[in-house]
Design a protein around this motif. Structure first.
Motif, short mmCIF file in Angstrom:
data_model
loop_
_atom_site.label_atom_id
_atom_site.label_comp_id
_atom_site.label_asym_id
_atom_site.label_seq_id
_atom_site.Cartn_x
_atom_site.Cartn_y
_atom_site.Cartn_z
N VAL A 147 0.85 -1.20 0.00
CA VAL A 147 0.00 0.00 0.00
C VAL A 147 0.88 1.24 0.00
CG1 VAL A 147 -1.95 -1.14 1.12
CG2 VAL A 147 -0.20 -0.07 2.50
N PRO A 148 0.33 2.37 -0.48
CA PRO A 148 1.19 3.56 -0.66
C PRO A 148 1.64 4.19 0.66
CG PRO A 148 -1.11 4.06 -1.11
CD PRO A 148 -1.03 2.59 -0.95
N PHE A 197 0.41 10.62 -1.14
CA PHE A 197 -0.84 11.39 -1.17
C PHE A 197 -0.56 12.88 -1.35
CE2 PHE A 197 -1.77 7.51 0.96
CZ PHE A 197 -3.11 7.23 0.74
N LYS A 198 0.75 13.21 -1.37
CA LYS A 198 1.14 14.62 -1.30
C LYS A 198 1.30 15.22 -2.70
CE LYS A 198 4.02 15.26 2.29
NZ LYS A 198 5.33 15.26 2.92
N GLY A 199 1.11 16.51 -2.79
CA GLY A 199 1.49 17.26 -3.97
C GLY A 199 0.49 17.21 -5.12
N GLU A 200 0.92 17.81 -6.24
CA GLU A 200 0.06 17.95 -7.41
C GLU A 200 -0.23 16.60 -8.05
OE1 GLU A 200 -1.14 21.03 -8.98
OE2 GLU A 200 -0.79 21.51 -6.86
N ASN A 201 0.88 15.86 -8.34
CA ASN A 201 0.69 14.58 -9.00
C ASN A 201 0.78 13.44 -8.02
OD1 ASN A 201 3.27 15.27 -8.60
ND2 ASN A 201 3.91 15.15 -10.75
N ALA A 225 -1.63 8.48 -5.00
CA ALA A 225 -2.67 7.81 -4.24
C ALA A 225 -3.68 8.85 -3.78
CB ALA A 225 -2.08 7.12 -3.03
N SER A 226 -4.90 8.44 -3.55
CA SER A 226 -5.88 9.40 -3.07
C SER A 226 -6.71 8.78 -1.96
CB SER A 226 -6.79 9.85 -4.21
OG SER A 226 -7.45 8.73 -4.73
N MET A 227 -7.29 9.64 -1.15
CA MET A 227 -8.06 9.16 -0.02
C MET A 227 -9.42 8.64 -0.49
SD MET A 227 -7.12 12.16 2.66
CE MET A 227 -7.89 11.49 4.12
N ILE A 228 -9.95 7.70 0.24
CA ILE A 228 -11.25 7.13 -0.11
C ILE A 228 -12.34 8.09 0.34
CG2 ILE A 228 -12.79 5.17 0.24
CD1 ILE A 228 -10.14 3.62 1.02
N LEU A 229 -13.11 8.64 -0.61
CA LEU A 229 -14.18 9.60 -0.34
C LEU A 229 -13.66 10.82 0.45
CD1 LEU A 229 -16.94 7.07 0.79
CD2 LEU A 229 -16.69 8.12 -1.46
N GLY A 230 -12.36 11.07 0.34
CA GLY A 230 -11.78 12.20 1.06
C GLY A 230 -11.77 12.04 2.57
N PHE A 281 5.29 14.44 8.17
CA PHE A 281 5.68 13.10 7.77
C PHE A 281 4.47 12.19 7.51
CE2 PHE A 281 9.57 14.27 10.06
CZ PHE A 281 10.50 13.86 9.14
N ASN A 282 3.35 12.53 8.13
CA ASN A 282 2.29 11.52 8.23
C ASN A 282 0.92 12.18 8.28
OD1 ASN A 282 1.22 9.03 8.50
ND2 ASN A 282 2.43 8.47 10.29
#
Lengths: 420, 338
Positions: A159-160, A165-169, A172-177, A276-277
């Motif tokens: 898993v990522p 999850f950071k930055g423009e590109n 990975a993205s959060m589930i439903l934010g 960091f997290n």
């Protein structure tokens, strides 16, 4: 028969002799029991003596005072207040609570999976039934520790990382934010209250009054609902007509808790990537997830077999008789099959729950800070109190298991066959 | 019921029965091999090579002791231990000597009833991070996730360091150095903390070592050395003086290559005493006269052992630093052989 009686009566008149202790069946069992008891006591005496002597040789005393010295080490998952300046006893308590949480979560997961898989394995659909057979055989025939390590490796390798999850590109993205699955653990929203009722000081624990209020309201709702259903039962048995209760049940079960949440200003705290997290939200650490999935899915396979055995133990005639009486399949299951099947399912279920509780001690393998890792691991290692620590550890696991089997036996007595 | 209880008692008795701990030296001689506790796999310190033979700095020390006591450096049974099992293994008599990068601390020496046979490696705790994080100081680690071997002094140092610097961190306890490496490489933690030498060894085993940096802060003193059980002075002396023999050999220029030649006699009386030509130091230890000669012949003097396992020609490339003889600005100092 007559012959035997004459011999017995002759034997009674004979005076007691020493060899009768072994040759006479009236005394023999007593002799053996006393002999074994003496051996047992000798064995215990030898054990204690050996321990005392070896401790003296090592120059160690036997004392539990180490429990009150400063622990100095950190525990990542804590349900109660803890920092490095607190005592080893407190650290052990934090570990115990982690053990209990893991055991409860795993028991629930194993039961859900087990019941589903057990019922589905009997399904008429052969693909589903075969799939469940594969699940049961694969999981129960590979050691639990390997499953835990597999789930641990999946959580840390596949898993990522948070910075994905950071930055423009971001990759990975959060589930439903709201939730994020990362290799540091799963972050989910946490319940927060705008109005804090404070905490209740019980010395060791300081539970939040908000949580107590919520639990109290839910229990009260359940009690009111039970009274409602009982009243309906009474009316039905008196008049033959069951009053409509579903809307009352919904109102009773939902309205008071919702009202309480509104009064306390309930809202969700979402995890957010900072530094960091992720910060905020509830973090389910990798170790917890690996242990939870490992224990739940592994033990679920055993429970599935228990459930299947329980259902197969009820003869087909019962189902047919129930249909002949006009009961629908759902009611047949609920009123006829399940009450009888539970009699068969519950006793082995107890031992599966006990297994789960004891197997939580495998947490060490993935760094889950349970009782075994805190008291039985770091504390023993830092203080050098192996004997005391291990005795305490055994005592706590014993007490925990006895509590579980005691309460499950009480439940078994309720669902068990009532012989009149 | 009675019967099962009886069997259980017998089983428990068999488990708990431990050997009478009189004379580790006699026990080792009678057994014909030395049981040596090492870490379960740290490149350069103790790890089995491709042929399954244990190699490394900690391993070489046990071989020297075995050579001194039993006459054969290969008569060692290496017992892999974790940070959590090592002291129990020593206390229970499972191992005769623990050579596993263990820090000499007050409480371990006194309360844990261990006897430290000296310091053979001066180390300090450091932090390993990925270069891409852009961290240049341990003070920037607020909020970081840190992998740490459970049951070690580094665990306590870490808690203390972050507490006094008012920073927070998330500990991820791991059971062995190998597991720590795996978690760190998978990114399950930002930082891996351990003794500096251990981190150098870990970094050397990575695919691309320059992608990882060891932060400049050394947050603790970690004097590492071999340990024996308290209460057997003779055995403690043997381990301690074997170590001294390796220090002294380097200082006096005795090497694996010239030890046999020097043992026949030299101009230096201390070399003669060390290698058994003069005096009877070996007898005082309960060994024969040539014990130190065999210890040095096993893997060379301290400098040779260091160079072969950790030095510039190895992937670990540790500098001698504090671990040089006192004559060359280090801390290694043997009590005189007299």
């Amino acid at each position: 028969m007559a012959n035997a009686i004459t011999i017995d009566s002759r034997g009674l008149n004979r005076p007691f002799r020493l060899n009768m202790l072994l040759n006479d069946s009236r005394y023999r069992s007593c002799t053996i029991q006393i002999f074994v008891l003496m051996c047992l006591m000798l064995g215990i005496a030898w054990l204690v003596d050996n321990t005392v002597r070896n401790l003296a040789l090592l120059g160690k005393d036997f004392s539990f005072s180490f429990l009150w010295s400063t622990a100095g080490y950190d525990i990542n998952q804590r349900l109660i207040d803890y920092d490095t300046q607190m005592t080893h006893a407190r650290a052990a308590l934090v570990g115990l609570l982690n053990t209990v949480v893991l055991a409860v979560l795993s028991c629930v997961l194993a039961t859900v999976i087990g019941v589903l898989a057990g019922v589905l394995r009997l399904s008429g659909n052969s693909i589903v039934a075969r799939l469940m057979t594969v699940y049961v055989e694969v999981f129960r025939n590979i050691p639990l520790l390997l499953w835990i390590l597999v789930f641990g490796a999946i959580m840390s390798e596949a898993v990522p990382a948070p910075n994905a999850f950071k930055g423009e590109n971001a990759t990975a993205s959060m589930i439903l934010g709201a939730a994020a699955i990362t290799n540091r653990g799963v972050f989910i929203p946490e319940p927060l209250f705008a109005l804090d009722l404070g905490t209740l000081n019980l010395g060791v624990f300081e539970p939040s009054l908000n949580a107590i209020a919520a639990i109290g309201v839910v229990i009260a709702c359940l009690l009111v609902n039970r009274a409602l259903v009982r009243h309906a039962d009474r009316v039905q048995s008196k008049t033959g007509i069951r009053p409509v209760t579903w809307w009352k049940t919904i109102a009773v079960l939902l309205c008071p808790p919702l009202l309480l949440l509104w009064v306390l200003g309930f809202h969700l705290g979402y995890p957010e990537l900072r530094g960091f997290n992720f910060q905020g939200g509830l973090q389910l650490r990798n170790a917890l997830i690996a242990m939870w999935l490992g224990l739940g899915i592994y033990t679920g396979a055993f429970i599935a077999e228990n459930v299947r055995a329980g259902i197969l133990a009820i003869s087909r005639g019962q189902t047919e008789a129930a249909s002949a009486l006009g009961l629908r399949p759902g009611k047949t299951m609920r009123l006829v099959i399940l009450p009888q099947a539970l009699r068969v399912i519950v006793p082995p279920l107890i031992s599966q729950y006990l297994n789960i509780t004891k197997n939580t001690s495998l947490g060490l393998a993935v760094g889950y800070m349970d009782l075994r890792s805190t008291l039985g691991g770091i504390t023993i290692n830092q203080t050098g109190r192996e004997l005391e620590g291990m005795l305490l550890l055994m005592l706590i696991y014993l007490a925990l298991s006895l509590i579980i089997s005691g309460s499950m036996n009480a439940y078994n007595a309720r669902v068990g066959l009532k012989e009149r | 019921m009675k019967k099962s209880l009886f069997l259980v008692t017998l089983g428990a008795a068999a488990l708990l029965s431990s050997t009478a701990m009189a004379g580790t030296l006699d026990e080792v001689k009678a057994r014909g091999k030395l049981n040596c506790g090492v870490s379960s796999g740290t490149a350069g310190f103790s790890a089995p090579d491709a042929k399954g033979v244990w190699q490394g700095f900690d391993v070489a020390f046990c071989r020297a002791v075995a050579a001194a006591v039993l006459g054969d450096p290969m008569k060692v049974e290496f017992v892999p231990t974790t940070g959590q099992t090592r002291f129990t293994a020593l206390a229970s008599g499972e191992i005769d000597v623990l050579s596993r990068a263990t820090t000499w601390t007050f409480s371990r020496d006194t309360d844990l009833k261990l006897t430290f046979a000296g310091t053979n490696f001066y180390d300090g705790q450091a932090f390993l991070v990925k270069k891409e994080l852009g961290v240049s100081s341990a003070k920037d680690l607020n909020g970081a996730t840190v992998c740490i071997q459970s049951g070690t002094t580094t665990e306590l140092n870490l808690a203390e360091y972050f507490r006094i610097n008012k920073m927070s961190y998330e500990p991820v306890p791991v059971d062995s150095s190998a597991e720590g490496e795996r978690q760190y490489q998978a990114g399950a933690c930002d930082v891996y903390t351990s003794d500096g030498s251990n981190l150098a060894s870990v970094r050397a085993s990575f695919k691309n070592p320059p992608d990882h940096v060891i932060l400049p802060e050394i947050v603790s003193k970690e004097p590492l050395g071999p340990i024996v059980r308290q209460g057997d002075e003779q055995w403690a002396d043997i381990v301690h003086w074997t170590q001294n023999a390796l220090f002294a050999a380097e200082e006096l220029g005795v090497t694996q290559a010239n030890v046999d030649q020097l043992a026949d006699g030299s101009d230096n009386p201390e070399i003669n005493r060390l290698l058994g030509k003069e005096g009877d130091l070996g007898k005082m230890l309960g060994l024969d006269a040539e014990w130190a000669r065999r210890a040095v012949a096993a893997g060379g003097n301290y400098g040779e052992i260091f160079a072969a396992n950790l030095g510039d020609d190895t992937p670990i490339r540790l500098a001698r630093g504090l671990n040089a003889p006192w004559t060359k600005g280090g801390l290694l100092y043997s009590q005189p052989f007299r």
